[in-house]
Design an enzyme around this catalytic site. Structure first.
Site, PDB file in Angstrom:
ATOM      1  N   HIS A  72       8.092 -11.046   5.463  1.00  0.00           N
ATOM      2  CA  HIS A  72       8.468 -10.099   6.524  1.00  0.00           C
ATOM      3  C   HIS A  72       7.350 -10.050   7.560  1.00  0.00           C
ATOM      4  CE1 HIS A  72      11.691  -7.461   4.339  1.00  0.00           C
ATOM      5  NE2 HIS A  72      11.812  -8.731   4.043  1.00  0.00           N
ATOM      6  N   TYR A 199      10.625   2.744   7.252  1.00  0.00           N
ATOM      7  CA  TYR A 199       9.920   3.959   6.836  1.00  0.00           C
ATOM      8  C   TYR A 199      10.376   5.075   7.767  1.00  0.00           C
ATOM      9  CZ  TYR A 199       6.501   1.198   4.119  1.00  0.00           C
ATOM     10  OH  TYR A 199       5.889   0.374   3.208  1.00  0.00           O
ATOM     11  N   PRO A 292       2.533   5.451  -3.228  1.00  0.00           N
ATOM     12  CA  PRO A 292       3.148   4.160  -2.909  1.00  0.00           C
ATOM     13  C   PRO A 292       3.422   3.928  -1.420  1.00  0.00           C
ATOM     14  CG  PRO A 292       4.752   5.640  -3.910  1.00  0.00           C
ATOM     15  CD  PRO A 292       3.434   6.329  -3.991  1.00  0.00           C
ATOM     16  N   LYS A 296       0.203  -0.435  -1.658  1.00  0.00           N
ATOM     17  CA  LYS A 296      -1.079  -1.075  -1.955  1.00  0.00           C
ATOM     18  C   LYS A 296      -1.385  -1.252  -3.442  1.00  0.00           C
ATOM     19  CE  LYS A 296      -2.857  -1.841   2.084  1.00  0.00           C
ATOM     20  NZ  LYS A 296      -1.801  -2.787   2.432  1.00  0.00           N
ATOM     21  N   TYR A 384      -2.001  -2.613   6.717  1.00  0.00           N
ATOM     22  CA  TYR A 384      -0.762  -2.838   5.950  1.00  0.00           C
ATOM     23  C   TYR A 384      -0.679  -4.270   5.419  1.00  0.00           C
ATOM     24  CZ  TYR A 384       4.126  -2.205   4.637  1.00  0.00           C
ATOM     25  OH  TYR A 384       5.291  -2.114   3.927  1.00  0.00           O
TER      26      TYR A 384
HETATM   27  C1  PHB Z   1       9.178  -1.104  -2.801  1.00  0.00           C
HETATM   28  O1  PHB Z   1       9.891  -2.011  -2.378  1.00  0.00           O
HETATM   29  O2  PHB Z   1       9.250  -0.708  -3.967  1.00  0.00           O
HETATM   30  C2  PHB Z   1       8.225  -0.464  -1.877  1.00  0.00           C
HETATM   31  C3  PHB Z   1       8.083  -0.957  -0.587  1.00  0.00           C
HETATM   32  C4  PHB Z   1       7.192  -0.362   0.281  1.00  0.00           C
HETATM   33  C5  PHB Z   1       6.456   0.723  -0.134  1.00  0.00           C
HETATM   34  C6  PHB Z   1       6.593   1.222  -1.415  1.00  0.00           C
HETATM   35  C7  PHB Z   1       7.488   0.623  -2.300  1.00  0.00           C
HETATM   36  O3  PHB Z   1       5.598   1.313   0.723  1.00  0.00           O
END
Ligand code: PHB
Length: 386
Positions: A72, A199, A292, A296, A384
């Site tokens: 991505h 997000y 989460p 990271k 990120y």
């Molecule tokens: C996930 O795909 O589980 C996931 C992706 C991004 C995040 C946290 C979890 O920031």
């Protein structure tokens, strides 16, 4: 029984350590409390930083990852009913993230371990750890009702937040904070909601649309911290997803595939800076936890191992423990950086219960700035992609 390095915990950190030590000719035994089935099927994280992809590739573990991992080049921040793309690769000179589920990383590591022929004991629970001064460490474990004593030169705790190895370290320097919310996570059948992760900051709470495979999606919703997975019906989950992910232009949200798993993810930040005590060492979640939001956790765990493996090789092979002494300080640079970033992303995107109207305005202003200032977006992108 005797080995050079006993590794407690067969997660990504423990298994990568076993793999790297094996490549350097150091003997290890890996003790994992859960069954192989459970380890290979538990759905966990899914985002690999560029550096993690490079590390796995360089150690011979990149074959399935480069074939099945999905690269991505950006993420979407959605708030006020509008989506804003953060072009990660464009901002960071071509760096990117790869979506490849943690349990797939584990499958790759387990098969590498089986090919190497090194001991990997499932269903093995450590019952006692003796670290008396002036002696080599010794641990006892129980597997299928049989107790075995394992003598070793070093014990590495890769055994997660409830680490037994950590609890054997006296006078630890620890830091932690909790958050007044959790994540309600689901796995849903059907195609991705969007080509990149979304997000979302919304008055009803944070939401995240992530993905696992072209036909399996991972979605999360901010929820009260004491929520149980059975508390929310499918209809309630869909309703919340629909509201929180809605855009002002009314683009349809395809949230109606079959929900095949529900779980609640706790949010906490934790660092144990005492990552070494004589011949005991800590890596991964045993030493640090991040919420989460910044994706990271696994990346940090594997970075610990990148530093710890050569340090152990030089201690075991050449009796030189200088790198081991440096290991905590070296690791903690990245660990605290990730703590800062994950805490910041969390406060940026969630509804913070205790926020007064002034703080809410600041949060809004920070979001606006991220999508209007290249410098602000770059600061996010840099952390990120790792
Ligand atoms: C996930 O795909 O589980 C996931 C992706 C991004 C995040 C946290 C979890 O920031």
């Amino acid at each position: 029984m005797r080995t050079e390095v006993a590794i407690v915990g067969g997660g990504p950190a423990g298994l990568l350590l076993a793999h790297l030590l094996h490549q350097a000719g150091v003997a290890t035994v890996v003790l994992e409390q859960r069954s192989r089935e459970a380890v290979e099927h538990t759905i966990r994280a899914g985002v690999l930083e560029q550096g993690t992809v490079d590390l796995l590739g360089a150690t011979g573990l990149g074959e399935r990852l480069s074939r099945d991992g999905v690269v991505h080049h950006g993420i979407e921040l959605r708030f006020g009913g509008r989506g804003h793309r953060i072009p990660l690769s464009e901002l960071t000179g071509g760096r990117a993230i790869t979506l490849y589920p943690q349990h797939e990383v584990l499958r790759d590591l387990i098969s590498a371990r089986l090919v190497a022929g090194g001991p990997l004991l499932f269903g093995a629970r450590v019952t006692h750890l003796d670290n008396s001064p002036g002696r080599l460490p010794r641990l006892r474990y129980e597997q299928q009702g049989i107790e075995t004593t394992l003598n070793c030169d070093f014990v590495v705790g890769c055994d997660g937040f409830h680490s037994i190895v950590r609890s054997a370290i006296p006078q630890r320097r620890e830091f932690q904070t909790t958050y007044p919310f959790a994540w309600y996570g689901i796995l849903q059948e059907g195609p991705p909601l969007a080509p990149e992760l979304i997000y979302t900051h919304h008055a009803r709470g944070f939401a995240l649309a992530s993905t696992r495979t072209p036909s399996l999606q991972r979605l999360y919703l901010q929820c009260p911290p004491d929520t149980q997975s059975e508390d929310w019906s499918d209809a309630h989950i869909r309703h919340e997803l629909g509201l929180r992910l809605a855009t002002a232009d009314g683009a349809p949200i395809t949230c109606c595939g079959k929900i095949i798993q529900k779980d609640v993810v706790a949010m906490r930040s934790f660092v144990c800076e005492t990552m070494r005590h004589g011949r005991l060492l800590l890596a991964g979640d045993a030493a640090h936890i991040v919420p989460p939001t910044g994706a990271k956790g696994m990346n940090l765990a594997l970075n610990d191992i990148r530093l710890l493996a050569p340090a152990l090789v030089s201690a075991v092979r050449h009796g030189d423990d200088q790198l081991l002494q440096q290991y905590p300080a070296d690791s903690l640079v990245r660990i605290w950086r990730a703590q800062r970033f994950s805490g910041w992303m969390t406060r940026l995107l969630h509804q913070m219960e205790d926020a007064d109207p002034y703080q809410q305005r600041l949060q809004q202003t920070e979001l606006e700035r991220l999508v209007s200032s290249r410098a602000a977006a770059l600061a996010l992108a840099e952390e990120y992609v790792g």
